[in-house]
Design a protein around this motif. Structure first.
Motif, PDB file in Angstrom:
ATOM      1  N   ARG A 153      39.144  31.930  28.642  1.00 57.99           N
ATOM      2  CA  ARG A 153      40.583  31.733  28.822  1.00 57.99           C
ATOM      3  C   ARG A 153      40.993  32.527  30.043  1.00 57.99           C
ATOM      4  O   ARG A 153      40.334  33.498  30.426  1.00 57.99           O
ATOM      5  CB  ARG A 153      41.370  32.187  27.585  1.00 57.99           C
ATOM      6  CG  ARG A 153      41.185  33.656  27.237  1.00 57.99           C
ATOM      7  CD  ARG A 153      41.792  34.001  25.888  1.00 57.99           C
ATOM      8  NE  ARG A 153      41.548  35.396  25.530  1.00 57.99           N
ATOM      9  CZ  ARG A 153      42.375  36.397  25.805  1.00 57.99           C
ATOM     10  NH1 ARG A 153      43.533  36.163  26.438  1.00 57.99           N
ATOM     11  NH2 ARG A 153      42.090  37.629  25.457  1.00 57.99           N
ATOM     12  N   PHE A 154      42.076  32.117  30.666  1.00 54.62           N
ATOM     13  CA  PHE A 154      42.511  32.754  31.897  1.00 54.62           C
ATOM     14  C   PHE A 154      43.468  33.902  31.603  1.00 54.62           C
ATOM     15  O   PHE A 154      44.204  33.895  30.617  1.00 54.62           O
ATOM     16  CB  PHE A 154      43.191  31.743  32.809  1.00 54.62           C
ATOM     17  CG  PHE A 154      42.287  30.632  33.271  1.00 54.62           C
ATOM     18  CD1 PHE A 154      40.992  30.903  33.679  1.00 54.62           C
ATOM     19  CD2 PHE A 154      42.721  29.321  33.285  1.00 54.62           C
ATOM     20  CE1 PHE A 154      40.147  29.890  34.105  1.00 54.62           C
ATOM     21  CE2 PHE A 154      41.905  28.293  33.717  1.00 54.62           C
ATOM     22  CZ  PHE A 154      40.608  28.589  34.120  1.00 54.62           C
ATOM     23  N   GLY A 155      43.437  34.883  32.507  1.00 51.28           N
ATOM     24  CA  GLY A 155      44.339  36.017  32.354  1.00 51.28           C
ATOM     25  C   GLY A 155      43.871  37.209  33.144  1.00 51.28           C
ATOM     26  O   GLY A 155      43.163  37.076  34.151  1.00 51.28           O
ATOM     27  N   GLY A 156      44.242  38.406  32.677  1.00 56.33           N
ATOM     28  CA  GLY A 156      43.877  39.642  33.344  1.00 56.33           C
ATOM     29  C   GLY A 156      42.454  40.060  33.030  1.00 56.33           C
ATOM     30  O   GLY A 156      41.700  39.328  32.378  1.00 56.33           O
TER      31      GLY A 156
ATOM     32  N   GLU B 177      41.232  41.800  30.888  1.00 55.30           N
ATOM     33  CA  GLU B 177      40.899  41.857  29.462  1.00 55.30           C
ATOM     34  C   GLU B 177      40.295  40.569  28.924  1.00 55.30           C
ATOM     35  O   GLU B 177      39.691  40.558  27.837  1.00 55.30           O
ATOM     36  CB  GLU B 177      42.153  42.208  28.638  1.00 55.30           C
ATOM     37  CG  GLU B 177      43.203  41.109  28.536  1.00 55.30           C
ATOM     38  CD  GLU B 177      44.085  40.967  29.764  1.00 55.30           C
ATOM     39  OE1 GLU B 177      44.915  40.040  29.784  1.00 55.30           O
ATOM     40  OE2 GLU B 177      43.948  41.795  30.692  1.00 55.30           O
ATOM     41  N   VAL B 178      40.394  39.446  29.659  1.00 55.03           N
ATOM     42  CA  VAL B 178      39.840  38.180  29.162  1.00 55.03           C
ATOM     43  C   VAL B 178      38.337  38.057  29.406  1.00 55.03           C
ATOM     44  O   VAL B 178      37.704  37.124  28.912  1.00 55.03           O
ATOM     45  CB  VAL B 178      40.569  36.957  29.762  1.00 55.03           C
ATOM     46  CG1 VAL B 178      42.065  37.053  29.521  1.00 55.03           C
ATOM     47  CG2 VAL B 178      40.254  36.787  31.243  1.00 55.03           C
TER      48      VAL B 178
ATOM     49  N   ARG C 187      38.854  34.242  37.185  1.00 52.09           N
ATOM     50  CA  ARG C 187      39.286  34.811  35.903  1.00 52.09           C
ATOM     51  C   ARG C 187      40.760  34.528  35.601  1.00 52.09           C
ATOM     52  O   ARG C 187      41.143  34.203  34.479  1.00 52.09           O
ATOM     53  CB  ARG C 187      39.068  36.325  35.948  1.00 52.09           C
ATOM     54  CG  ARG C 187      39.382  37.076  34.679  1.00 52.09           C
ATOM     55  CD  ARG C 187      39.802  38.501  34.997  1.00 52.09           C
ATOM     56  NE  ARG C 187      41.132  38.540  35.587  1.00 52.09           N
ATOM     57  CZ  ARG C 187      41.481  39.294  36.628  1.00 52.09           C
ATOM     58  NH1 ARG C 187      40.593  40.056  37.244  1.00 52.09           N
ATOM     59  NH2 ARG C 187      42.738  39.267  37.068  1.00 52.09           N
ATOM     60  N   SER C 188      41.598  34.613  36.616  1.00 47.81           N
ATOM     61  CA  SER C 188      43.041  34.431  36.417  1.00 47.81           C
ATOM     62  C   SER C 188      43.448  32.975  36.270  1.00 47.81           C
ATOM     63  O   SER C 188      44.549  32.676  35.807  1.00 47.81           O
ATOM     64  CB  SER C 188      43.808  35.036  37.594  1.00 47.81           C
ATOM     65  OG  SER C 188      43.583  34.276  38.780  1.00 47.81           O
TER      66      SER C 188
END
Length: 311
Positions: free
Chosen positions: A8-11, A13-14, A47-48
């Motif tokens: 999943r996309f995000g900071g 922490e993903v 990642r984002s």
């Protein structure tokens, strides 16, 4: 084996650690036991979700991270003649949509994406070379300029920018470097003939030194129109990120460097490391298990050199 993936996309922490099978090399491929993998802004873009939003990486359930690798040959597929088990190599994974990248214990790459590692560099140092060095080489190739031409490099203290300055000088160009004032000595050491501190009215300050403007610009800092304005009419301008291309005013040719693996060019870069022309810069090293921390550090900016994950 362990590998870092994104589901999943995000900071930072993903980022997830997954146990995945060790792949077998196919025809013309090499399996590399990863010693070190560079951490680059493109990894954060994957990642984002930025690369997917930009249409560069198609949506998929799992994405691997990591483009740069330094390590040793673990196995070779049929048809591979240039590498043997135990060889120290560097390479580039140039398929951002792949389910596995170089943030892993092993990676399988096409043989022509690899080169012998620099003899004078550690794996951590060598892992900073493939993506950034090849990006600088391929950007300079797009310029197609004769020796003596003036080339502006923005972000000259950065990883790509620093290589671009050195490689441009090696091709006989006059380099005008843009970076923070504190980095003047650093970028002059890379080979810049002219230094212009970043700040307001950049084009005016460049043109005060180079009347009429520079012949071309490598805009690694993504300044866009601000840097384009420093280029002479009918000059050349290279951008380094999706969506960063300015309007091609005054007949300036604006091109995007789309990085590709090139083992032959990478061999040339490794030779330049060994003869002292290119300086490799490591900002810090972290174990693969601290990939999240590495991405957090990457997000803070201001690094000189690249972060490197070690297996």
């Amino acid at each position: 084996m362990r590998a870092v993936v994104v589901r999943r996309f995000g900071g930072p922490e993903v980022l997830e650690f997954a146990e995945v099978p060790v792949a077998e090399p196919g025809i013309g491929q090499v399996r590399v036991k990863v010693a070190a993998a560079g951490v680059n802004p493109v990894d954060a873009g994957t990642r984002s979700g930025f690369l997917t939003e930009a249409g560069i990486v198609p949506p998929r359930e799992v994405l691997g991270l990591g483009w740069d690798v330094a390590g040793t040959v673990d196995a070779v597929g049929d048809g591979v003649t240039g590498f043997a088990t135990g060889d120290s190599v560097i390479g580039l994974r140039d398929r951002p949509s792949a389910a596995l990248g170089t943030y892993a214990e092993f990676v399988v790459l096409d043989a022509d994406a690899l080169a012998a590692a620099p003899r004078t560099a550690s794996p951590e140092e060598a892992a900073t070379l493939p993506l950034n060095g090849l990006t600088a080489v391929q950007a300079l190739d797009l310029l197609d300029l004769p020796p003596g031409a003036t080339v502006l490099v923005t972000g000259a203290a950065g990883a790509v920018g620093g290589y671009a300055v050195t490689l441009a000088k090696a091709r006989g160009f006059r380099v005008v470097a843009v970076a923070g004032s504190a980095d003047e000595a650093l970028v002059r050491g890379f080979g810049a003939e002219v230094f212009v501190p970043r700040g307001d009215f950049l084009a005016d300050r460049v043109r005060a030194v180079i009347p009429g403007g520079v012949d071309a610009a490598l805009d690694t800092a993504l300044l866009g129109l601000e840097a384009l304005d420093a280029v002479a009419s009918r000059g050349r301008f290279v951008v380094f990120a999706a969506g960063a291309a300015p309007i091609p005013l005054r007949g300036i040719t604006v091109e995007h460097v789309w990085i590709r693996a090139d083992g032959a060019a990478l061999t040339g870069l490794a030779d330049m490391v060994d003869d002292g022309t290119l300086v490799l810069r490591v900002a810090d090293t972290l174990p693969l298990s601290e990939a999240v921390k590495a991405h957090e550090l990457l997000a803070t900016g201001g690094l000189r050199g690249r972060l490197v994950l070690i297996s």
